[in-house]
Design a protein around this motif. Structure first.
Motif, PDB file in Angstrom:
ATOM      1  N   MET A   1       0.889  -1.157  -0.055  1.00  0.00           N
ATOM      2  CA  MET A   1       0.163  -0.218   0.030  1.00  0.00           C
ATOM      3  C   MET A   1       0.799   1.220   0.086  1.00  0.00           C
ATOM      4  N   LYS A   2       0.498   2.277  -0.901  1.00  0.00           N
ATOM      5  CA  LYS A   2       1.322   3.477  -0.950  1.00  0.00           C
ATOM      6  C   LYS A   2       0.982   4.290   0.309  1.00  0.00           C
ATOM      7  N   LYS A   3       1.631   5.199   0.440  1.00  0.00           N
ATOM      8  CA  LYS A   3       1.397   6.230   1.527  1.00  0.00           C
ATOM      9  C   LYS A   3       0.619   7.232   0.906  1.00  0.00           C
ATOM     10  N   PRO A   4      -0.519   7.538   1.647  1.00  0.00           N
ATOM     11  CA  PRO A   4      -1.292   8.636   1.076  1.00  0.00           C
ATOM     12  C   PRO A   4      -0.932   9.893   1.719  1.00  0.00           C
ATOM     13  N   GLU A   5      -1.378  11.016   0.869  1.00  0.00           N
ATOM     14  CA  GLU A   5      -1.358  12.626   1.435  1.00  0.00           C
ATOM     15  C   GLU A   5      -2.597  12.635   2.344  1.00  0.00           C
ATOM     16  N   LEU A   6      -2.078  13.233   3.750  1.00  0.00           N
ATOM     17  CA  LEU A   6      -2.887  13.765   4.545  1.00  0.00           C
ATOM     18  C   LEU A   6      -3.227  15.185   4.070  1.00  0.00           C
ATOM     19  N   LEU A   7      -4.293  15.727   3.629  1.00  0.00           N
ATOM     20  CA  LEU A   7      -4.628  16.993   3.472  1.00  0.00           C
ATOM     21  C   LEU A   7      -5.422  17.747   4.376  1.00  0.00           C
ATOM     22  N   ILE A   8      -4.994  18.622   4.911  1.00  0.00           N
ATOM     23  CA  ILE A   8      -5.742  19.493   6.074  1.00  0.00           C
ATOM     24  C   ILE A   8      -5.866  20.785   5.539  1.00  0.00           C
ATOM     25  N   PRO A   9      -7.325  21.290   6.284  1.00  0.00           N
ATOM     26  CA  PRO A   9      -7.516  22.877   6.096  1.00  0.00           C
ATOM     27  C   PRO A   9      -7.071  23.744   6.687  1.00  0.00           C
ATOM     28  N   ALA A  10      -6.911  25.094   6.320  1.00  0.00           N
ATOM     29  CA  ALA A  10      -6.250  26.080   7.009  1.00  0.00           C
ATOM     30  C   ALA A  10      -7.093  27.291   6.774  1.00  0.00           C
ATOM     31  N   SER A  11      -7.553  27.939   7.895  1.00  0.00           N
ATOM     32  CA  SER A  11      -8.569  29.257   7.777  1.00  0.00           C
ATOM     33  C   SER A  11      -7.767  30.450   7.635  1.00  0.00           C
ATOM     34  N   SER A  12      -6.448  30.220   8.265  1.00  0.00           N
ATOM     35  CA  SER A  12      -5.437  31.471   8.331  1.00  0.00           C
ATOM     36  C   SER A  12      -4.162  30.989   8.409  1.00  0.00           C
ATOM     37  N   LEU A  13      -3.191  32.077   8.552  1.00  0.00           N
ATOM     38  CA  LEU A  13      -1.804  31.468   8.659  1.00  0.00           C
ATOM     39  C   LEU A  13      -1.300  30.840   9.848  1.00  0.00           C
ATOM     40  N   GLU A  14      -1.994  31.280  11.064  1.00  0.00           N
ATOM     41  CA  GLU A  14      -1.721  30.657  12.277  1.00  0.00           C
ATOM     42  C   GLU A  14      -2.380  29.065  12.227  1.00  0.00           C
ATOM     43  N   VAL A  15      -3.321  28.920  11.508  1.00  0.00           N
ATOM     44  CA  VAL A  15      -3.651  27.504  11.333  1.00  0.00           C
ATOM     45  C   VAL A  15      -3.077  26.654  10.310  1.00  0.00           C
ATOM     46  N   LYS A 242      -6.378   0.523   1.219  1.00  0.00           N
ATOM     47  CA  LYS A 242      -6.831  -0.652   0.062  1.00  0.00           C
ATOM     48  C   LYS A 242      -7.620  -0.075  -0.987  1.00  0.00           C
ATOM     49  N   ALA A 243      -8.228   0.844  -0.792  1.00  0.00           N
ATOM     50  CA  ALA A 243      -9.081   1.545  -2.022  1.00  0.00           C
ATOM     51  C   ALA A 243      -8.272   2.227  -2.898  1.00  0.00           C
ATOM     52  N   GLY A 244      -7.073   2.462  -2.489  1.00  0.00           N
ATOM     53  CA  GLY A 244      -6.001   3.385  -3.719  1.00  0.00           C
ATOM     54  C   GLY A 244      -6.270   4.731  -3.613  1.00  0.00           C
ATOM     55  N   ILE A 245      -6.891   5.171  -2.503  1.00  0.00           N
ATOM     56  CA  ILE A 245      -6.933   6.824  -2.426  1.00  0.00           C
ATOM     57  C   ILE A 245      -5.579   7.352  -2.149  1.00  0.00           C
ATOM     58  N   ASP A 246      -5.288   8.466  -3.062  1.00  0.00           N
ATOM     59  CA  ASP A 246      -4.142   9.020  -3.130  1.00  0.00           C
ATOM     60  C   ASP A 246      -4.268  10.246  -1.953  1.00  0.00           C
ATOM     61  N   SER A 247      -5.280  10.978  -1.680  1.00  0.00           N
ATOM     62  CA  SER A 247      -5.216  12.179  -0.743  1.00  0.00           C
ATOM     63  C   SER A 247      -6.319  11.714   0.224  1.00  0.00           C
ATOM     64  N   PHE A 248      -6.142  11.714   1.752  1.00  0.00           N
ATOM     65  CA  PHE A 248      -7.142  11.694   2.707  1.00  0.00           C
ATOM     66  C   PHE A 248      -7.402  13.178   2.896  1.00  0.00           C
ATOM     67  N   LYS A 249      -8.631  13.781   2.860  1.00  0.00           N
ATOM     68  CA  LYS A 249      -8.914  15.057   2.806  1.00  0.00           C
ATOM     69  C   LYS A 249      -9.626  15.270   4.167  1.00  0.00           C
ATOM     70  N   VAL A 250      -9.278  16.077   5.021  1.00  0.00           N
ATOM     71  CA  VAL A 250     -10.170  16.499   6.269  1.00  0.00           C
ATOM     72  C   VAL A 250     -10.843  18.113   5.767  1.00  0.00           C
ATOM     73  N   GLU A 251     -12.296  18.046   6.265  1.00  0.00           N
ATOM     74  CA  GLU A 251     -13.076  19.152   6.060  1.00  0.00           C
ATOM     75  C   GLU A 251     -12.726  19.965   7.198  1.00  0.00           C
TER      76      GLU A 251
END
Length: 413
Positions: A1-15, A242-251
């Motif tokens: 299994m390849k390592k997926p990207e963990l994609l995180i939201p940011a509302s500001s520079l601090e976040v 296992k589904a082969g998703i490249d990027s796990f996205k958080v809202e």
């Protein structure tokens, strides 16, 4: 299994900085226009430059949302905006509208183009279409099951990436193209100005009896008809891998630094543990669940991943969040006396028992021993939001650590 990207939201520079420090592989942000979170703080161009530099120094990517459904009046402004973005070089643009996509392809072809979930991407032929137009990645519609995602992966080019939401609030129009806000308030959700009417309480009025309101009941549990639970897939990371998703996205481009740090740190460890072994991942499940329970959330559901949601995926009785911790501030610096400098976000006092939340996973219980304002005056409490303070704790915090206070009924450890 390849390592997926963990994609995180940011509302500001601090976040953004918090997301980077607490485990994100990539961060998505919005500028001051043309994204779908007009009420978020969002980024000026100078803040984008600083955020991109901060992330790139640490090997983290930055994506910029430009995912409104554009009207004619928007196009000149989008053209000018993309010319500005060409100079500061984010790693990708997130786009829903085909016309906006063509402008990005024309003006800044060197920046990757990702197709937003707003484009309702529900089948592999749609993915192939966007690949032929020059897209690098497509964000899957939230209506897709795990089985459909696996089928997608098997029927699209290997170098076309799949990005999928795995955590966060669920819109009642799951891929986001909602008209409720526009209808009720004149604020267009598809132009970034959603007023979240799906969270409101509703009643029925009979045509011949105006002013007489009749409550709407579903199974006698209340009247919040559209109020979905929040998505959480922390217990299903192996299936996602296992589904082969490249990027796990958080809202969550409206969320606090505490929320972002908690979710990023928890999913980072869960993904890394699972890539070592599924057994290690299972052994640490209690920790993941306890950490996620420290976020603000509306109970949890797995959405469409394992079949269509039923009535158990809705909350009928109220629209409030469960709150495990209160965010106090981020350690921005340490002086030679060991005092921690913060910009205070919620009230706390000398003598309070709080926690230092560390990026690598530790939560350290400490006591607030002294509070000073910027002039060095001693304070008994810090009641004013955004006040700059120097805090002496019973154990020293490090730069970028988060200070938080556990609320009654919060996680057990």
């Amino acid at each position: 299994m390849k390592k997926p990207e963990l994609l995180i939201p940011a509302s500001s520079l601090e976040v953004l900085k918090t997301a980077v420090i607490f485990g994100a592989n990539a961060v998505y942000i919005g500028g001051e226009a043309f994204g779908l979170r007009a009420k978020a703080k969002n980024f000026s161009l100078d803040e984008m430059k600083e955020g991109i530099a901060f992330a790139h120094e640490r090997g983290v990517k930055v994506y910029v949302t430009a995912n409104i459904l554009a009207h004619n009046r928007d196009l000149d402004g989008i053209r000018a905006y993309f010319q500005e973005l060409r100079e500061i070089r984010p790693d990708a643009l997130i786009i829903a509208d085909p016309g906006v996509f063509m402008l990005a392809k024309e003006i800044c072809p060197e920046i990757e183009r990702h197709i937003s979930t707003q484009a309702n991407n529900t089948n592999y032929l749609t993915y192939r279409f966007w690949k032929e137009q020059g897209a690098k990645r497509v964000v899957s519609a939230r209506e897709l099951s795990m089985e459909e995602l696996r089928e997608l992966r098997a029927n699209i080019p290997e170098d076309l990436e799949i990005e999928t939401f795995i955590h966060g609030a669920m819109c009642i129009s799951y891929s986001g193209r909602c008209l409720l806000s526009n209808y009720f308030t004149g604020r267009d959700a598809n132009q970034g100005s959603c007023t979240h009417p799906c969270r409101w309480k509703y009643a029925v009025v009979e045509e011949t009896r105006p002013g007489e309101y009749f409550p709407v009941y579903e199974n006698e549990r209340g009247t919040y008809l559209f109020n979905s639970k929040d998505l959480c897939m922390i217990e299903h990371v192996p299936e996602l891998l296992k589904a082969g998703i490249d990027s796990f996205k958080v809202e969550g481009r409206m969320k606090t630094a505490l929320y972002v740090a908690t979710v990023a740190r928890t999913y980072r460890k869960a993904i890394d543990d699972c890539l070592v072994s599924e057994e290690l991942y299972r052994q640490n499940m209690d920790w993941y669940q306890e950490q996620i329970a420290g976020c603000t959330y509306r109970e949890f559901t797995t959405g469409f991943f394992f079949g269509r949601p039923d009535e158990s995926s809705q909350i009928y009785g109220n629209s409030t969040y469960v709150k495990g911790y209160t965010y106090l501030g981020i350690a921005e610096g340490l002086d030679d006396r060991g005092y921690c400098e913060i910009e205070q976000r919620n009230k706390f006092s000398v003598g309070d028992e709080i926690e230092i939340m560390k990026p690598e996973g530790a939560n350290v219980s400490v006591r607030v021993e002294e509070l000073l304002d910027e002039e060095g005056n001693q304070l008994e409490s810090a009641p004013h939001p955004k006040q700059r303070l120097f805090v002496r704790l019973s154990e020293q915090a490090d730069v970028y650590d988060i200070l938080r206070r556990k609320e009654e009924g919060g996680p057990s450890r």
